[in-house]
Design a protein around this motif. Structure first.
Motif, PDB file in Angstrom:
ATOM      1  N   THR A  28      30.446   8.966 -36.500  1.00 51.78           N
ATOM      2  CA  THR A  28      29.128   8.585 -37.544  1.00 51.78           C
ATOM      3  C   THR A  28      30.306   8.191 -38.448  1.00 51.78           C
ATOM      4  N   LYS A  30      29.426   6.958 -41.424  1.00 48.20           N
ATOM      5  CA  LYS A  30      28.517   6.743 -43.184  1.00 48.20           C
ATOM      6  C   LYS A  30      27.361   8.027 -42.874  1.00 48.20           C
ATOM      7  N   SER A  32      24.208  10.822 -42.351  1.00 51.00           N
ATOM      8  CA  SER A  32      23.270  10.457 -42.104  1.00 51.00           C
ATOM      9  C   SER A  32      22.300  10.705 -42.958  1.00 51.00           C
ATOM     10  N   LYS A  33      21.259  10.434 -43.334  1.00 52.53           N
ATOM     11  CA  LYS A  33      19.846  11.014 -43.360  1.00 52.53           C
ATOM     12  C   LYS A  33      19.490  12.251 -43.482  1.00 52.53           C
ATOM     13  N   ALA A  66      24.955   5.755 -48.850  1.00 51.63           N
ATOM     14  CA  ALA A  66      24.562   6.758 -48.068  1.00 51.63           C
ATOM     15  C   ALA A  66      23.658   7.118 -48.920  1.00 51.63           C
ATOM     16  N   ASP A  69      20.604   5.277 -50.715  1.00 52.64           N
ATOM     17  CA  ASP A  69      19.418   5.459 -49.357  1.00 52.64           C
ATOM     18  C   ASP A  69      18.945   7.259 -49.718  1.00 52.64           C
ATOM     19  N   GLN A  70      19.039   7.679 -50.212  1.00 52.18           N
ATOM     20  CA  GLN A  70      19.277   9.249 -50.115  1.00 52.18           C
ATOM     21  C   GLN A  70      18.441   9.401 -51.727  1.00 52.18           C
TER      22      GLN A  70
END
Length: 328
Positions: A28, A30, A32-33, A66, A69-70
């Motif tokens: 990984t 980036k 992740s959520k 990221a 995104d969140q």
């Protein structure tokens, strides 16, 4: 700081606090959520070295994406750039060659702190997800003319092959060449990025050639050694060790191309671009951020053929980069 370039870092727990550590240099890259669940803020507190191909800034950009995104605030705890804030070199990345070792259209030596670069990435729309909620904690008592070595702070190695404060400067001089895998650039020996050598090279001959060029701010010493690992492990090799004598006057990136030029004059049958694998050529191009330089240079092995290529986009970059300066 204990894992070599390209080796995956696995998840674990901090040995003192037990806090879980999630790797962004493995499967990984980036966050992740799931990794960001229940977080209030994502903080970037990493010492960078000011070179485009060093992946810490790629990780920063992906973490910014990221956070966007969140809906998380992204905070950068700014740190000095060991290359300095006035040193800018190299062509701007052609985005057709975007990779983990070149995420953004910036020069190879980009002359910004991480905070300044984060501001540039955010405000120029380089994130794939729009802007993030960015907050930068600025440093105190630092200016653009102030080098890292004048700050009175101790250098902590950022990775195994960046052991001392001067290493990034030498990485700019030989790191691209190292991607070919044909020459040792000191990685695998006690002088990472400070040498250029191979088994067939006569050290005295190549040193005389390099010094006869009269390049500003740098001199070359004939050197022979046996790498402990990496390129030419265990072989007796010859070449030059680089000594930067004037950080302000030296042009770092062309040094490796001058070496290739003089190497070609001595050993025309040893064409490194023919000796390298397709994957190594691709990495060379990715590090440069273009394939034009390799294609134009390999015709005649003359630095004069690529002088314009090595500064493509630099004037425009200098003009807009100043908008994101946080320090005078």
């Amino acid at each position: 700081g204990s894992i070599s370039a390209g080796k995956k870092v696995i998840n674990g727990n901090d040995s003192i606090s037990g806090i879980p550590i999630t790797s962004l240099y493995g499967k990984t890259r980036k966050p992740s959520k799931a990794m960001l669940e229940n977080l209030d803020i994502l903080v970037f507190d990493v010492q960078d070295i000011g070179i485009r191909s060093y992946t810490y800034i790629s990780t920063m950009g992906l973490a910014m994406e990221a956070a966007a995104d969140q809906g998380l605030e992204f905070m950068v705890l700014d740190r000095p750039n060991p290359m300095g804030l006035n040193k800018i070199e190299g062509n701007v990345l052609d985005m057709r060659f975007k990779s983990f070792i070149g995420q953004y259209p910036i020069p190879y030596v980009y002359g910004l702190t991480c905070g300044e670069l984060a501001k540039m990435i955010n405000e120029r729309g380089w994130l794939g997800t729009g802007k993030c909620d960015l907050r930068i904690i600025k440093m105190k008592n630092i200016g653009r003319d102030q080098g890292y070595d004048k700050l009175g702070i101790r250098w902590v190695p950022t990775s195994p092959h960046v052991p001392v404060i001067s290493t990034p400067m030498y990485m700019a001089a030989t790191g691209i060449l190292g991607e070919l895998g044909i020459f040792s650039n000191g990685v695998g020996y006690t002088t990472p990025f400070m040498t250029m050598a191979a088994p067939w090279v006569n050290a005295e001959d190549i040193a005389e050639k390099m010094n006869s060029l009269g390049l500003q701010g740098v001199i070359f010493r004939p050197v022979k050694y046996k790498p402990y690992y990496a390129a030419h492990k265990g072989d007796e090799i010859g070449g030059v060790q680089i000594y930067v004598t004037d950080r302000e006057k030296v042009d770092l990136i062309p040094i490796q191309f001058y070496f290739l030029q003089e190497h070609h004059s001595l050993y025309p049958d040893k064409d490194p671009f023919e000796m390298a694998t397709d994957q190594q050529l691709q990495m060379f191009d990715k590090a440069l951020g273009t394939d034009n330089i390799r294609k134009n240079f390999s015709k005649n092995f003359k630095v004069s053929d690529i002088q314009d290529d090595l500064v493509i986009g630099l004037d425009d970059y200098r003009a807009f980069a100043s908008q994101y300066h946080l320090y005078d």
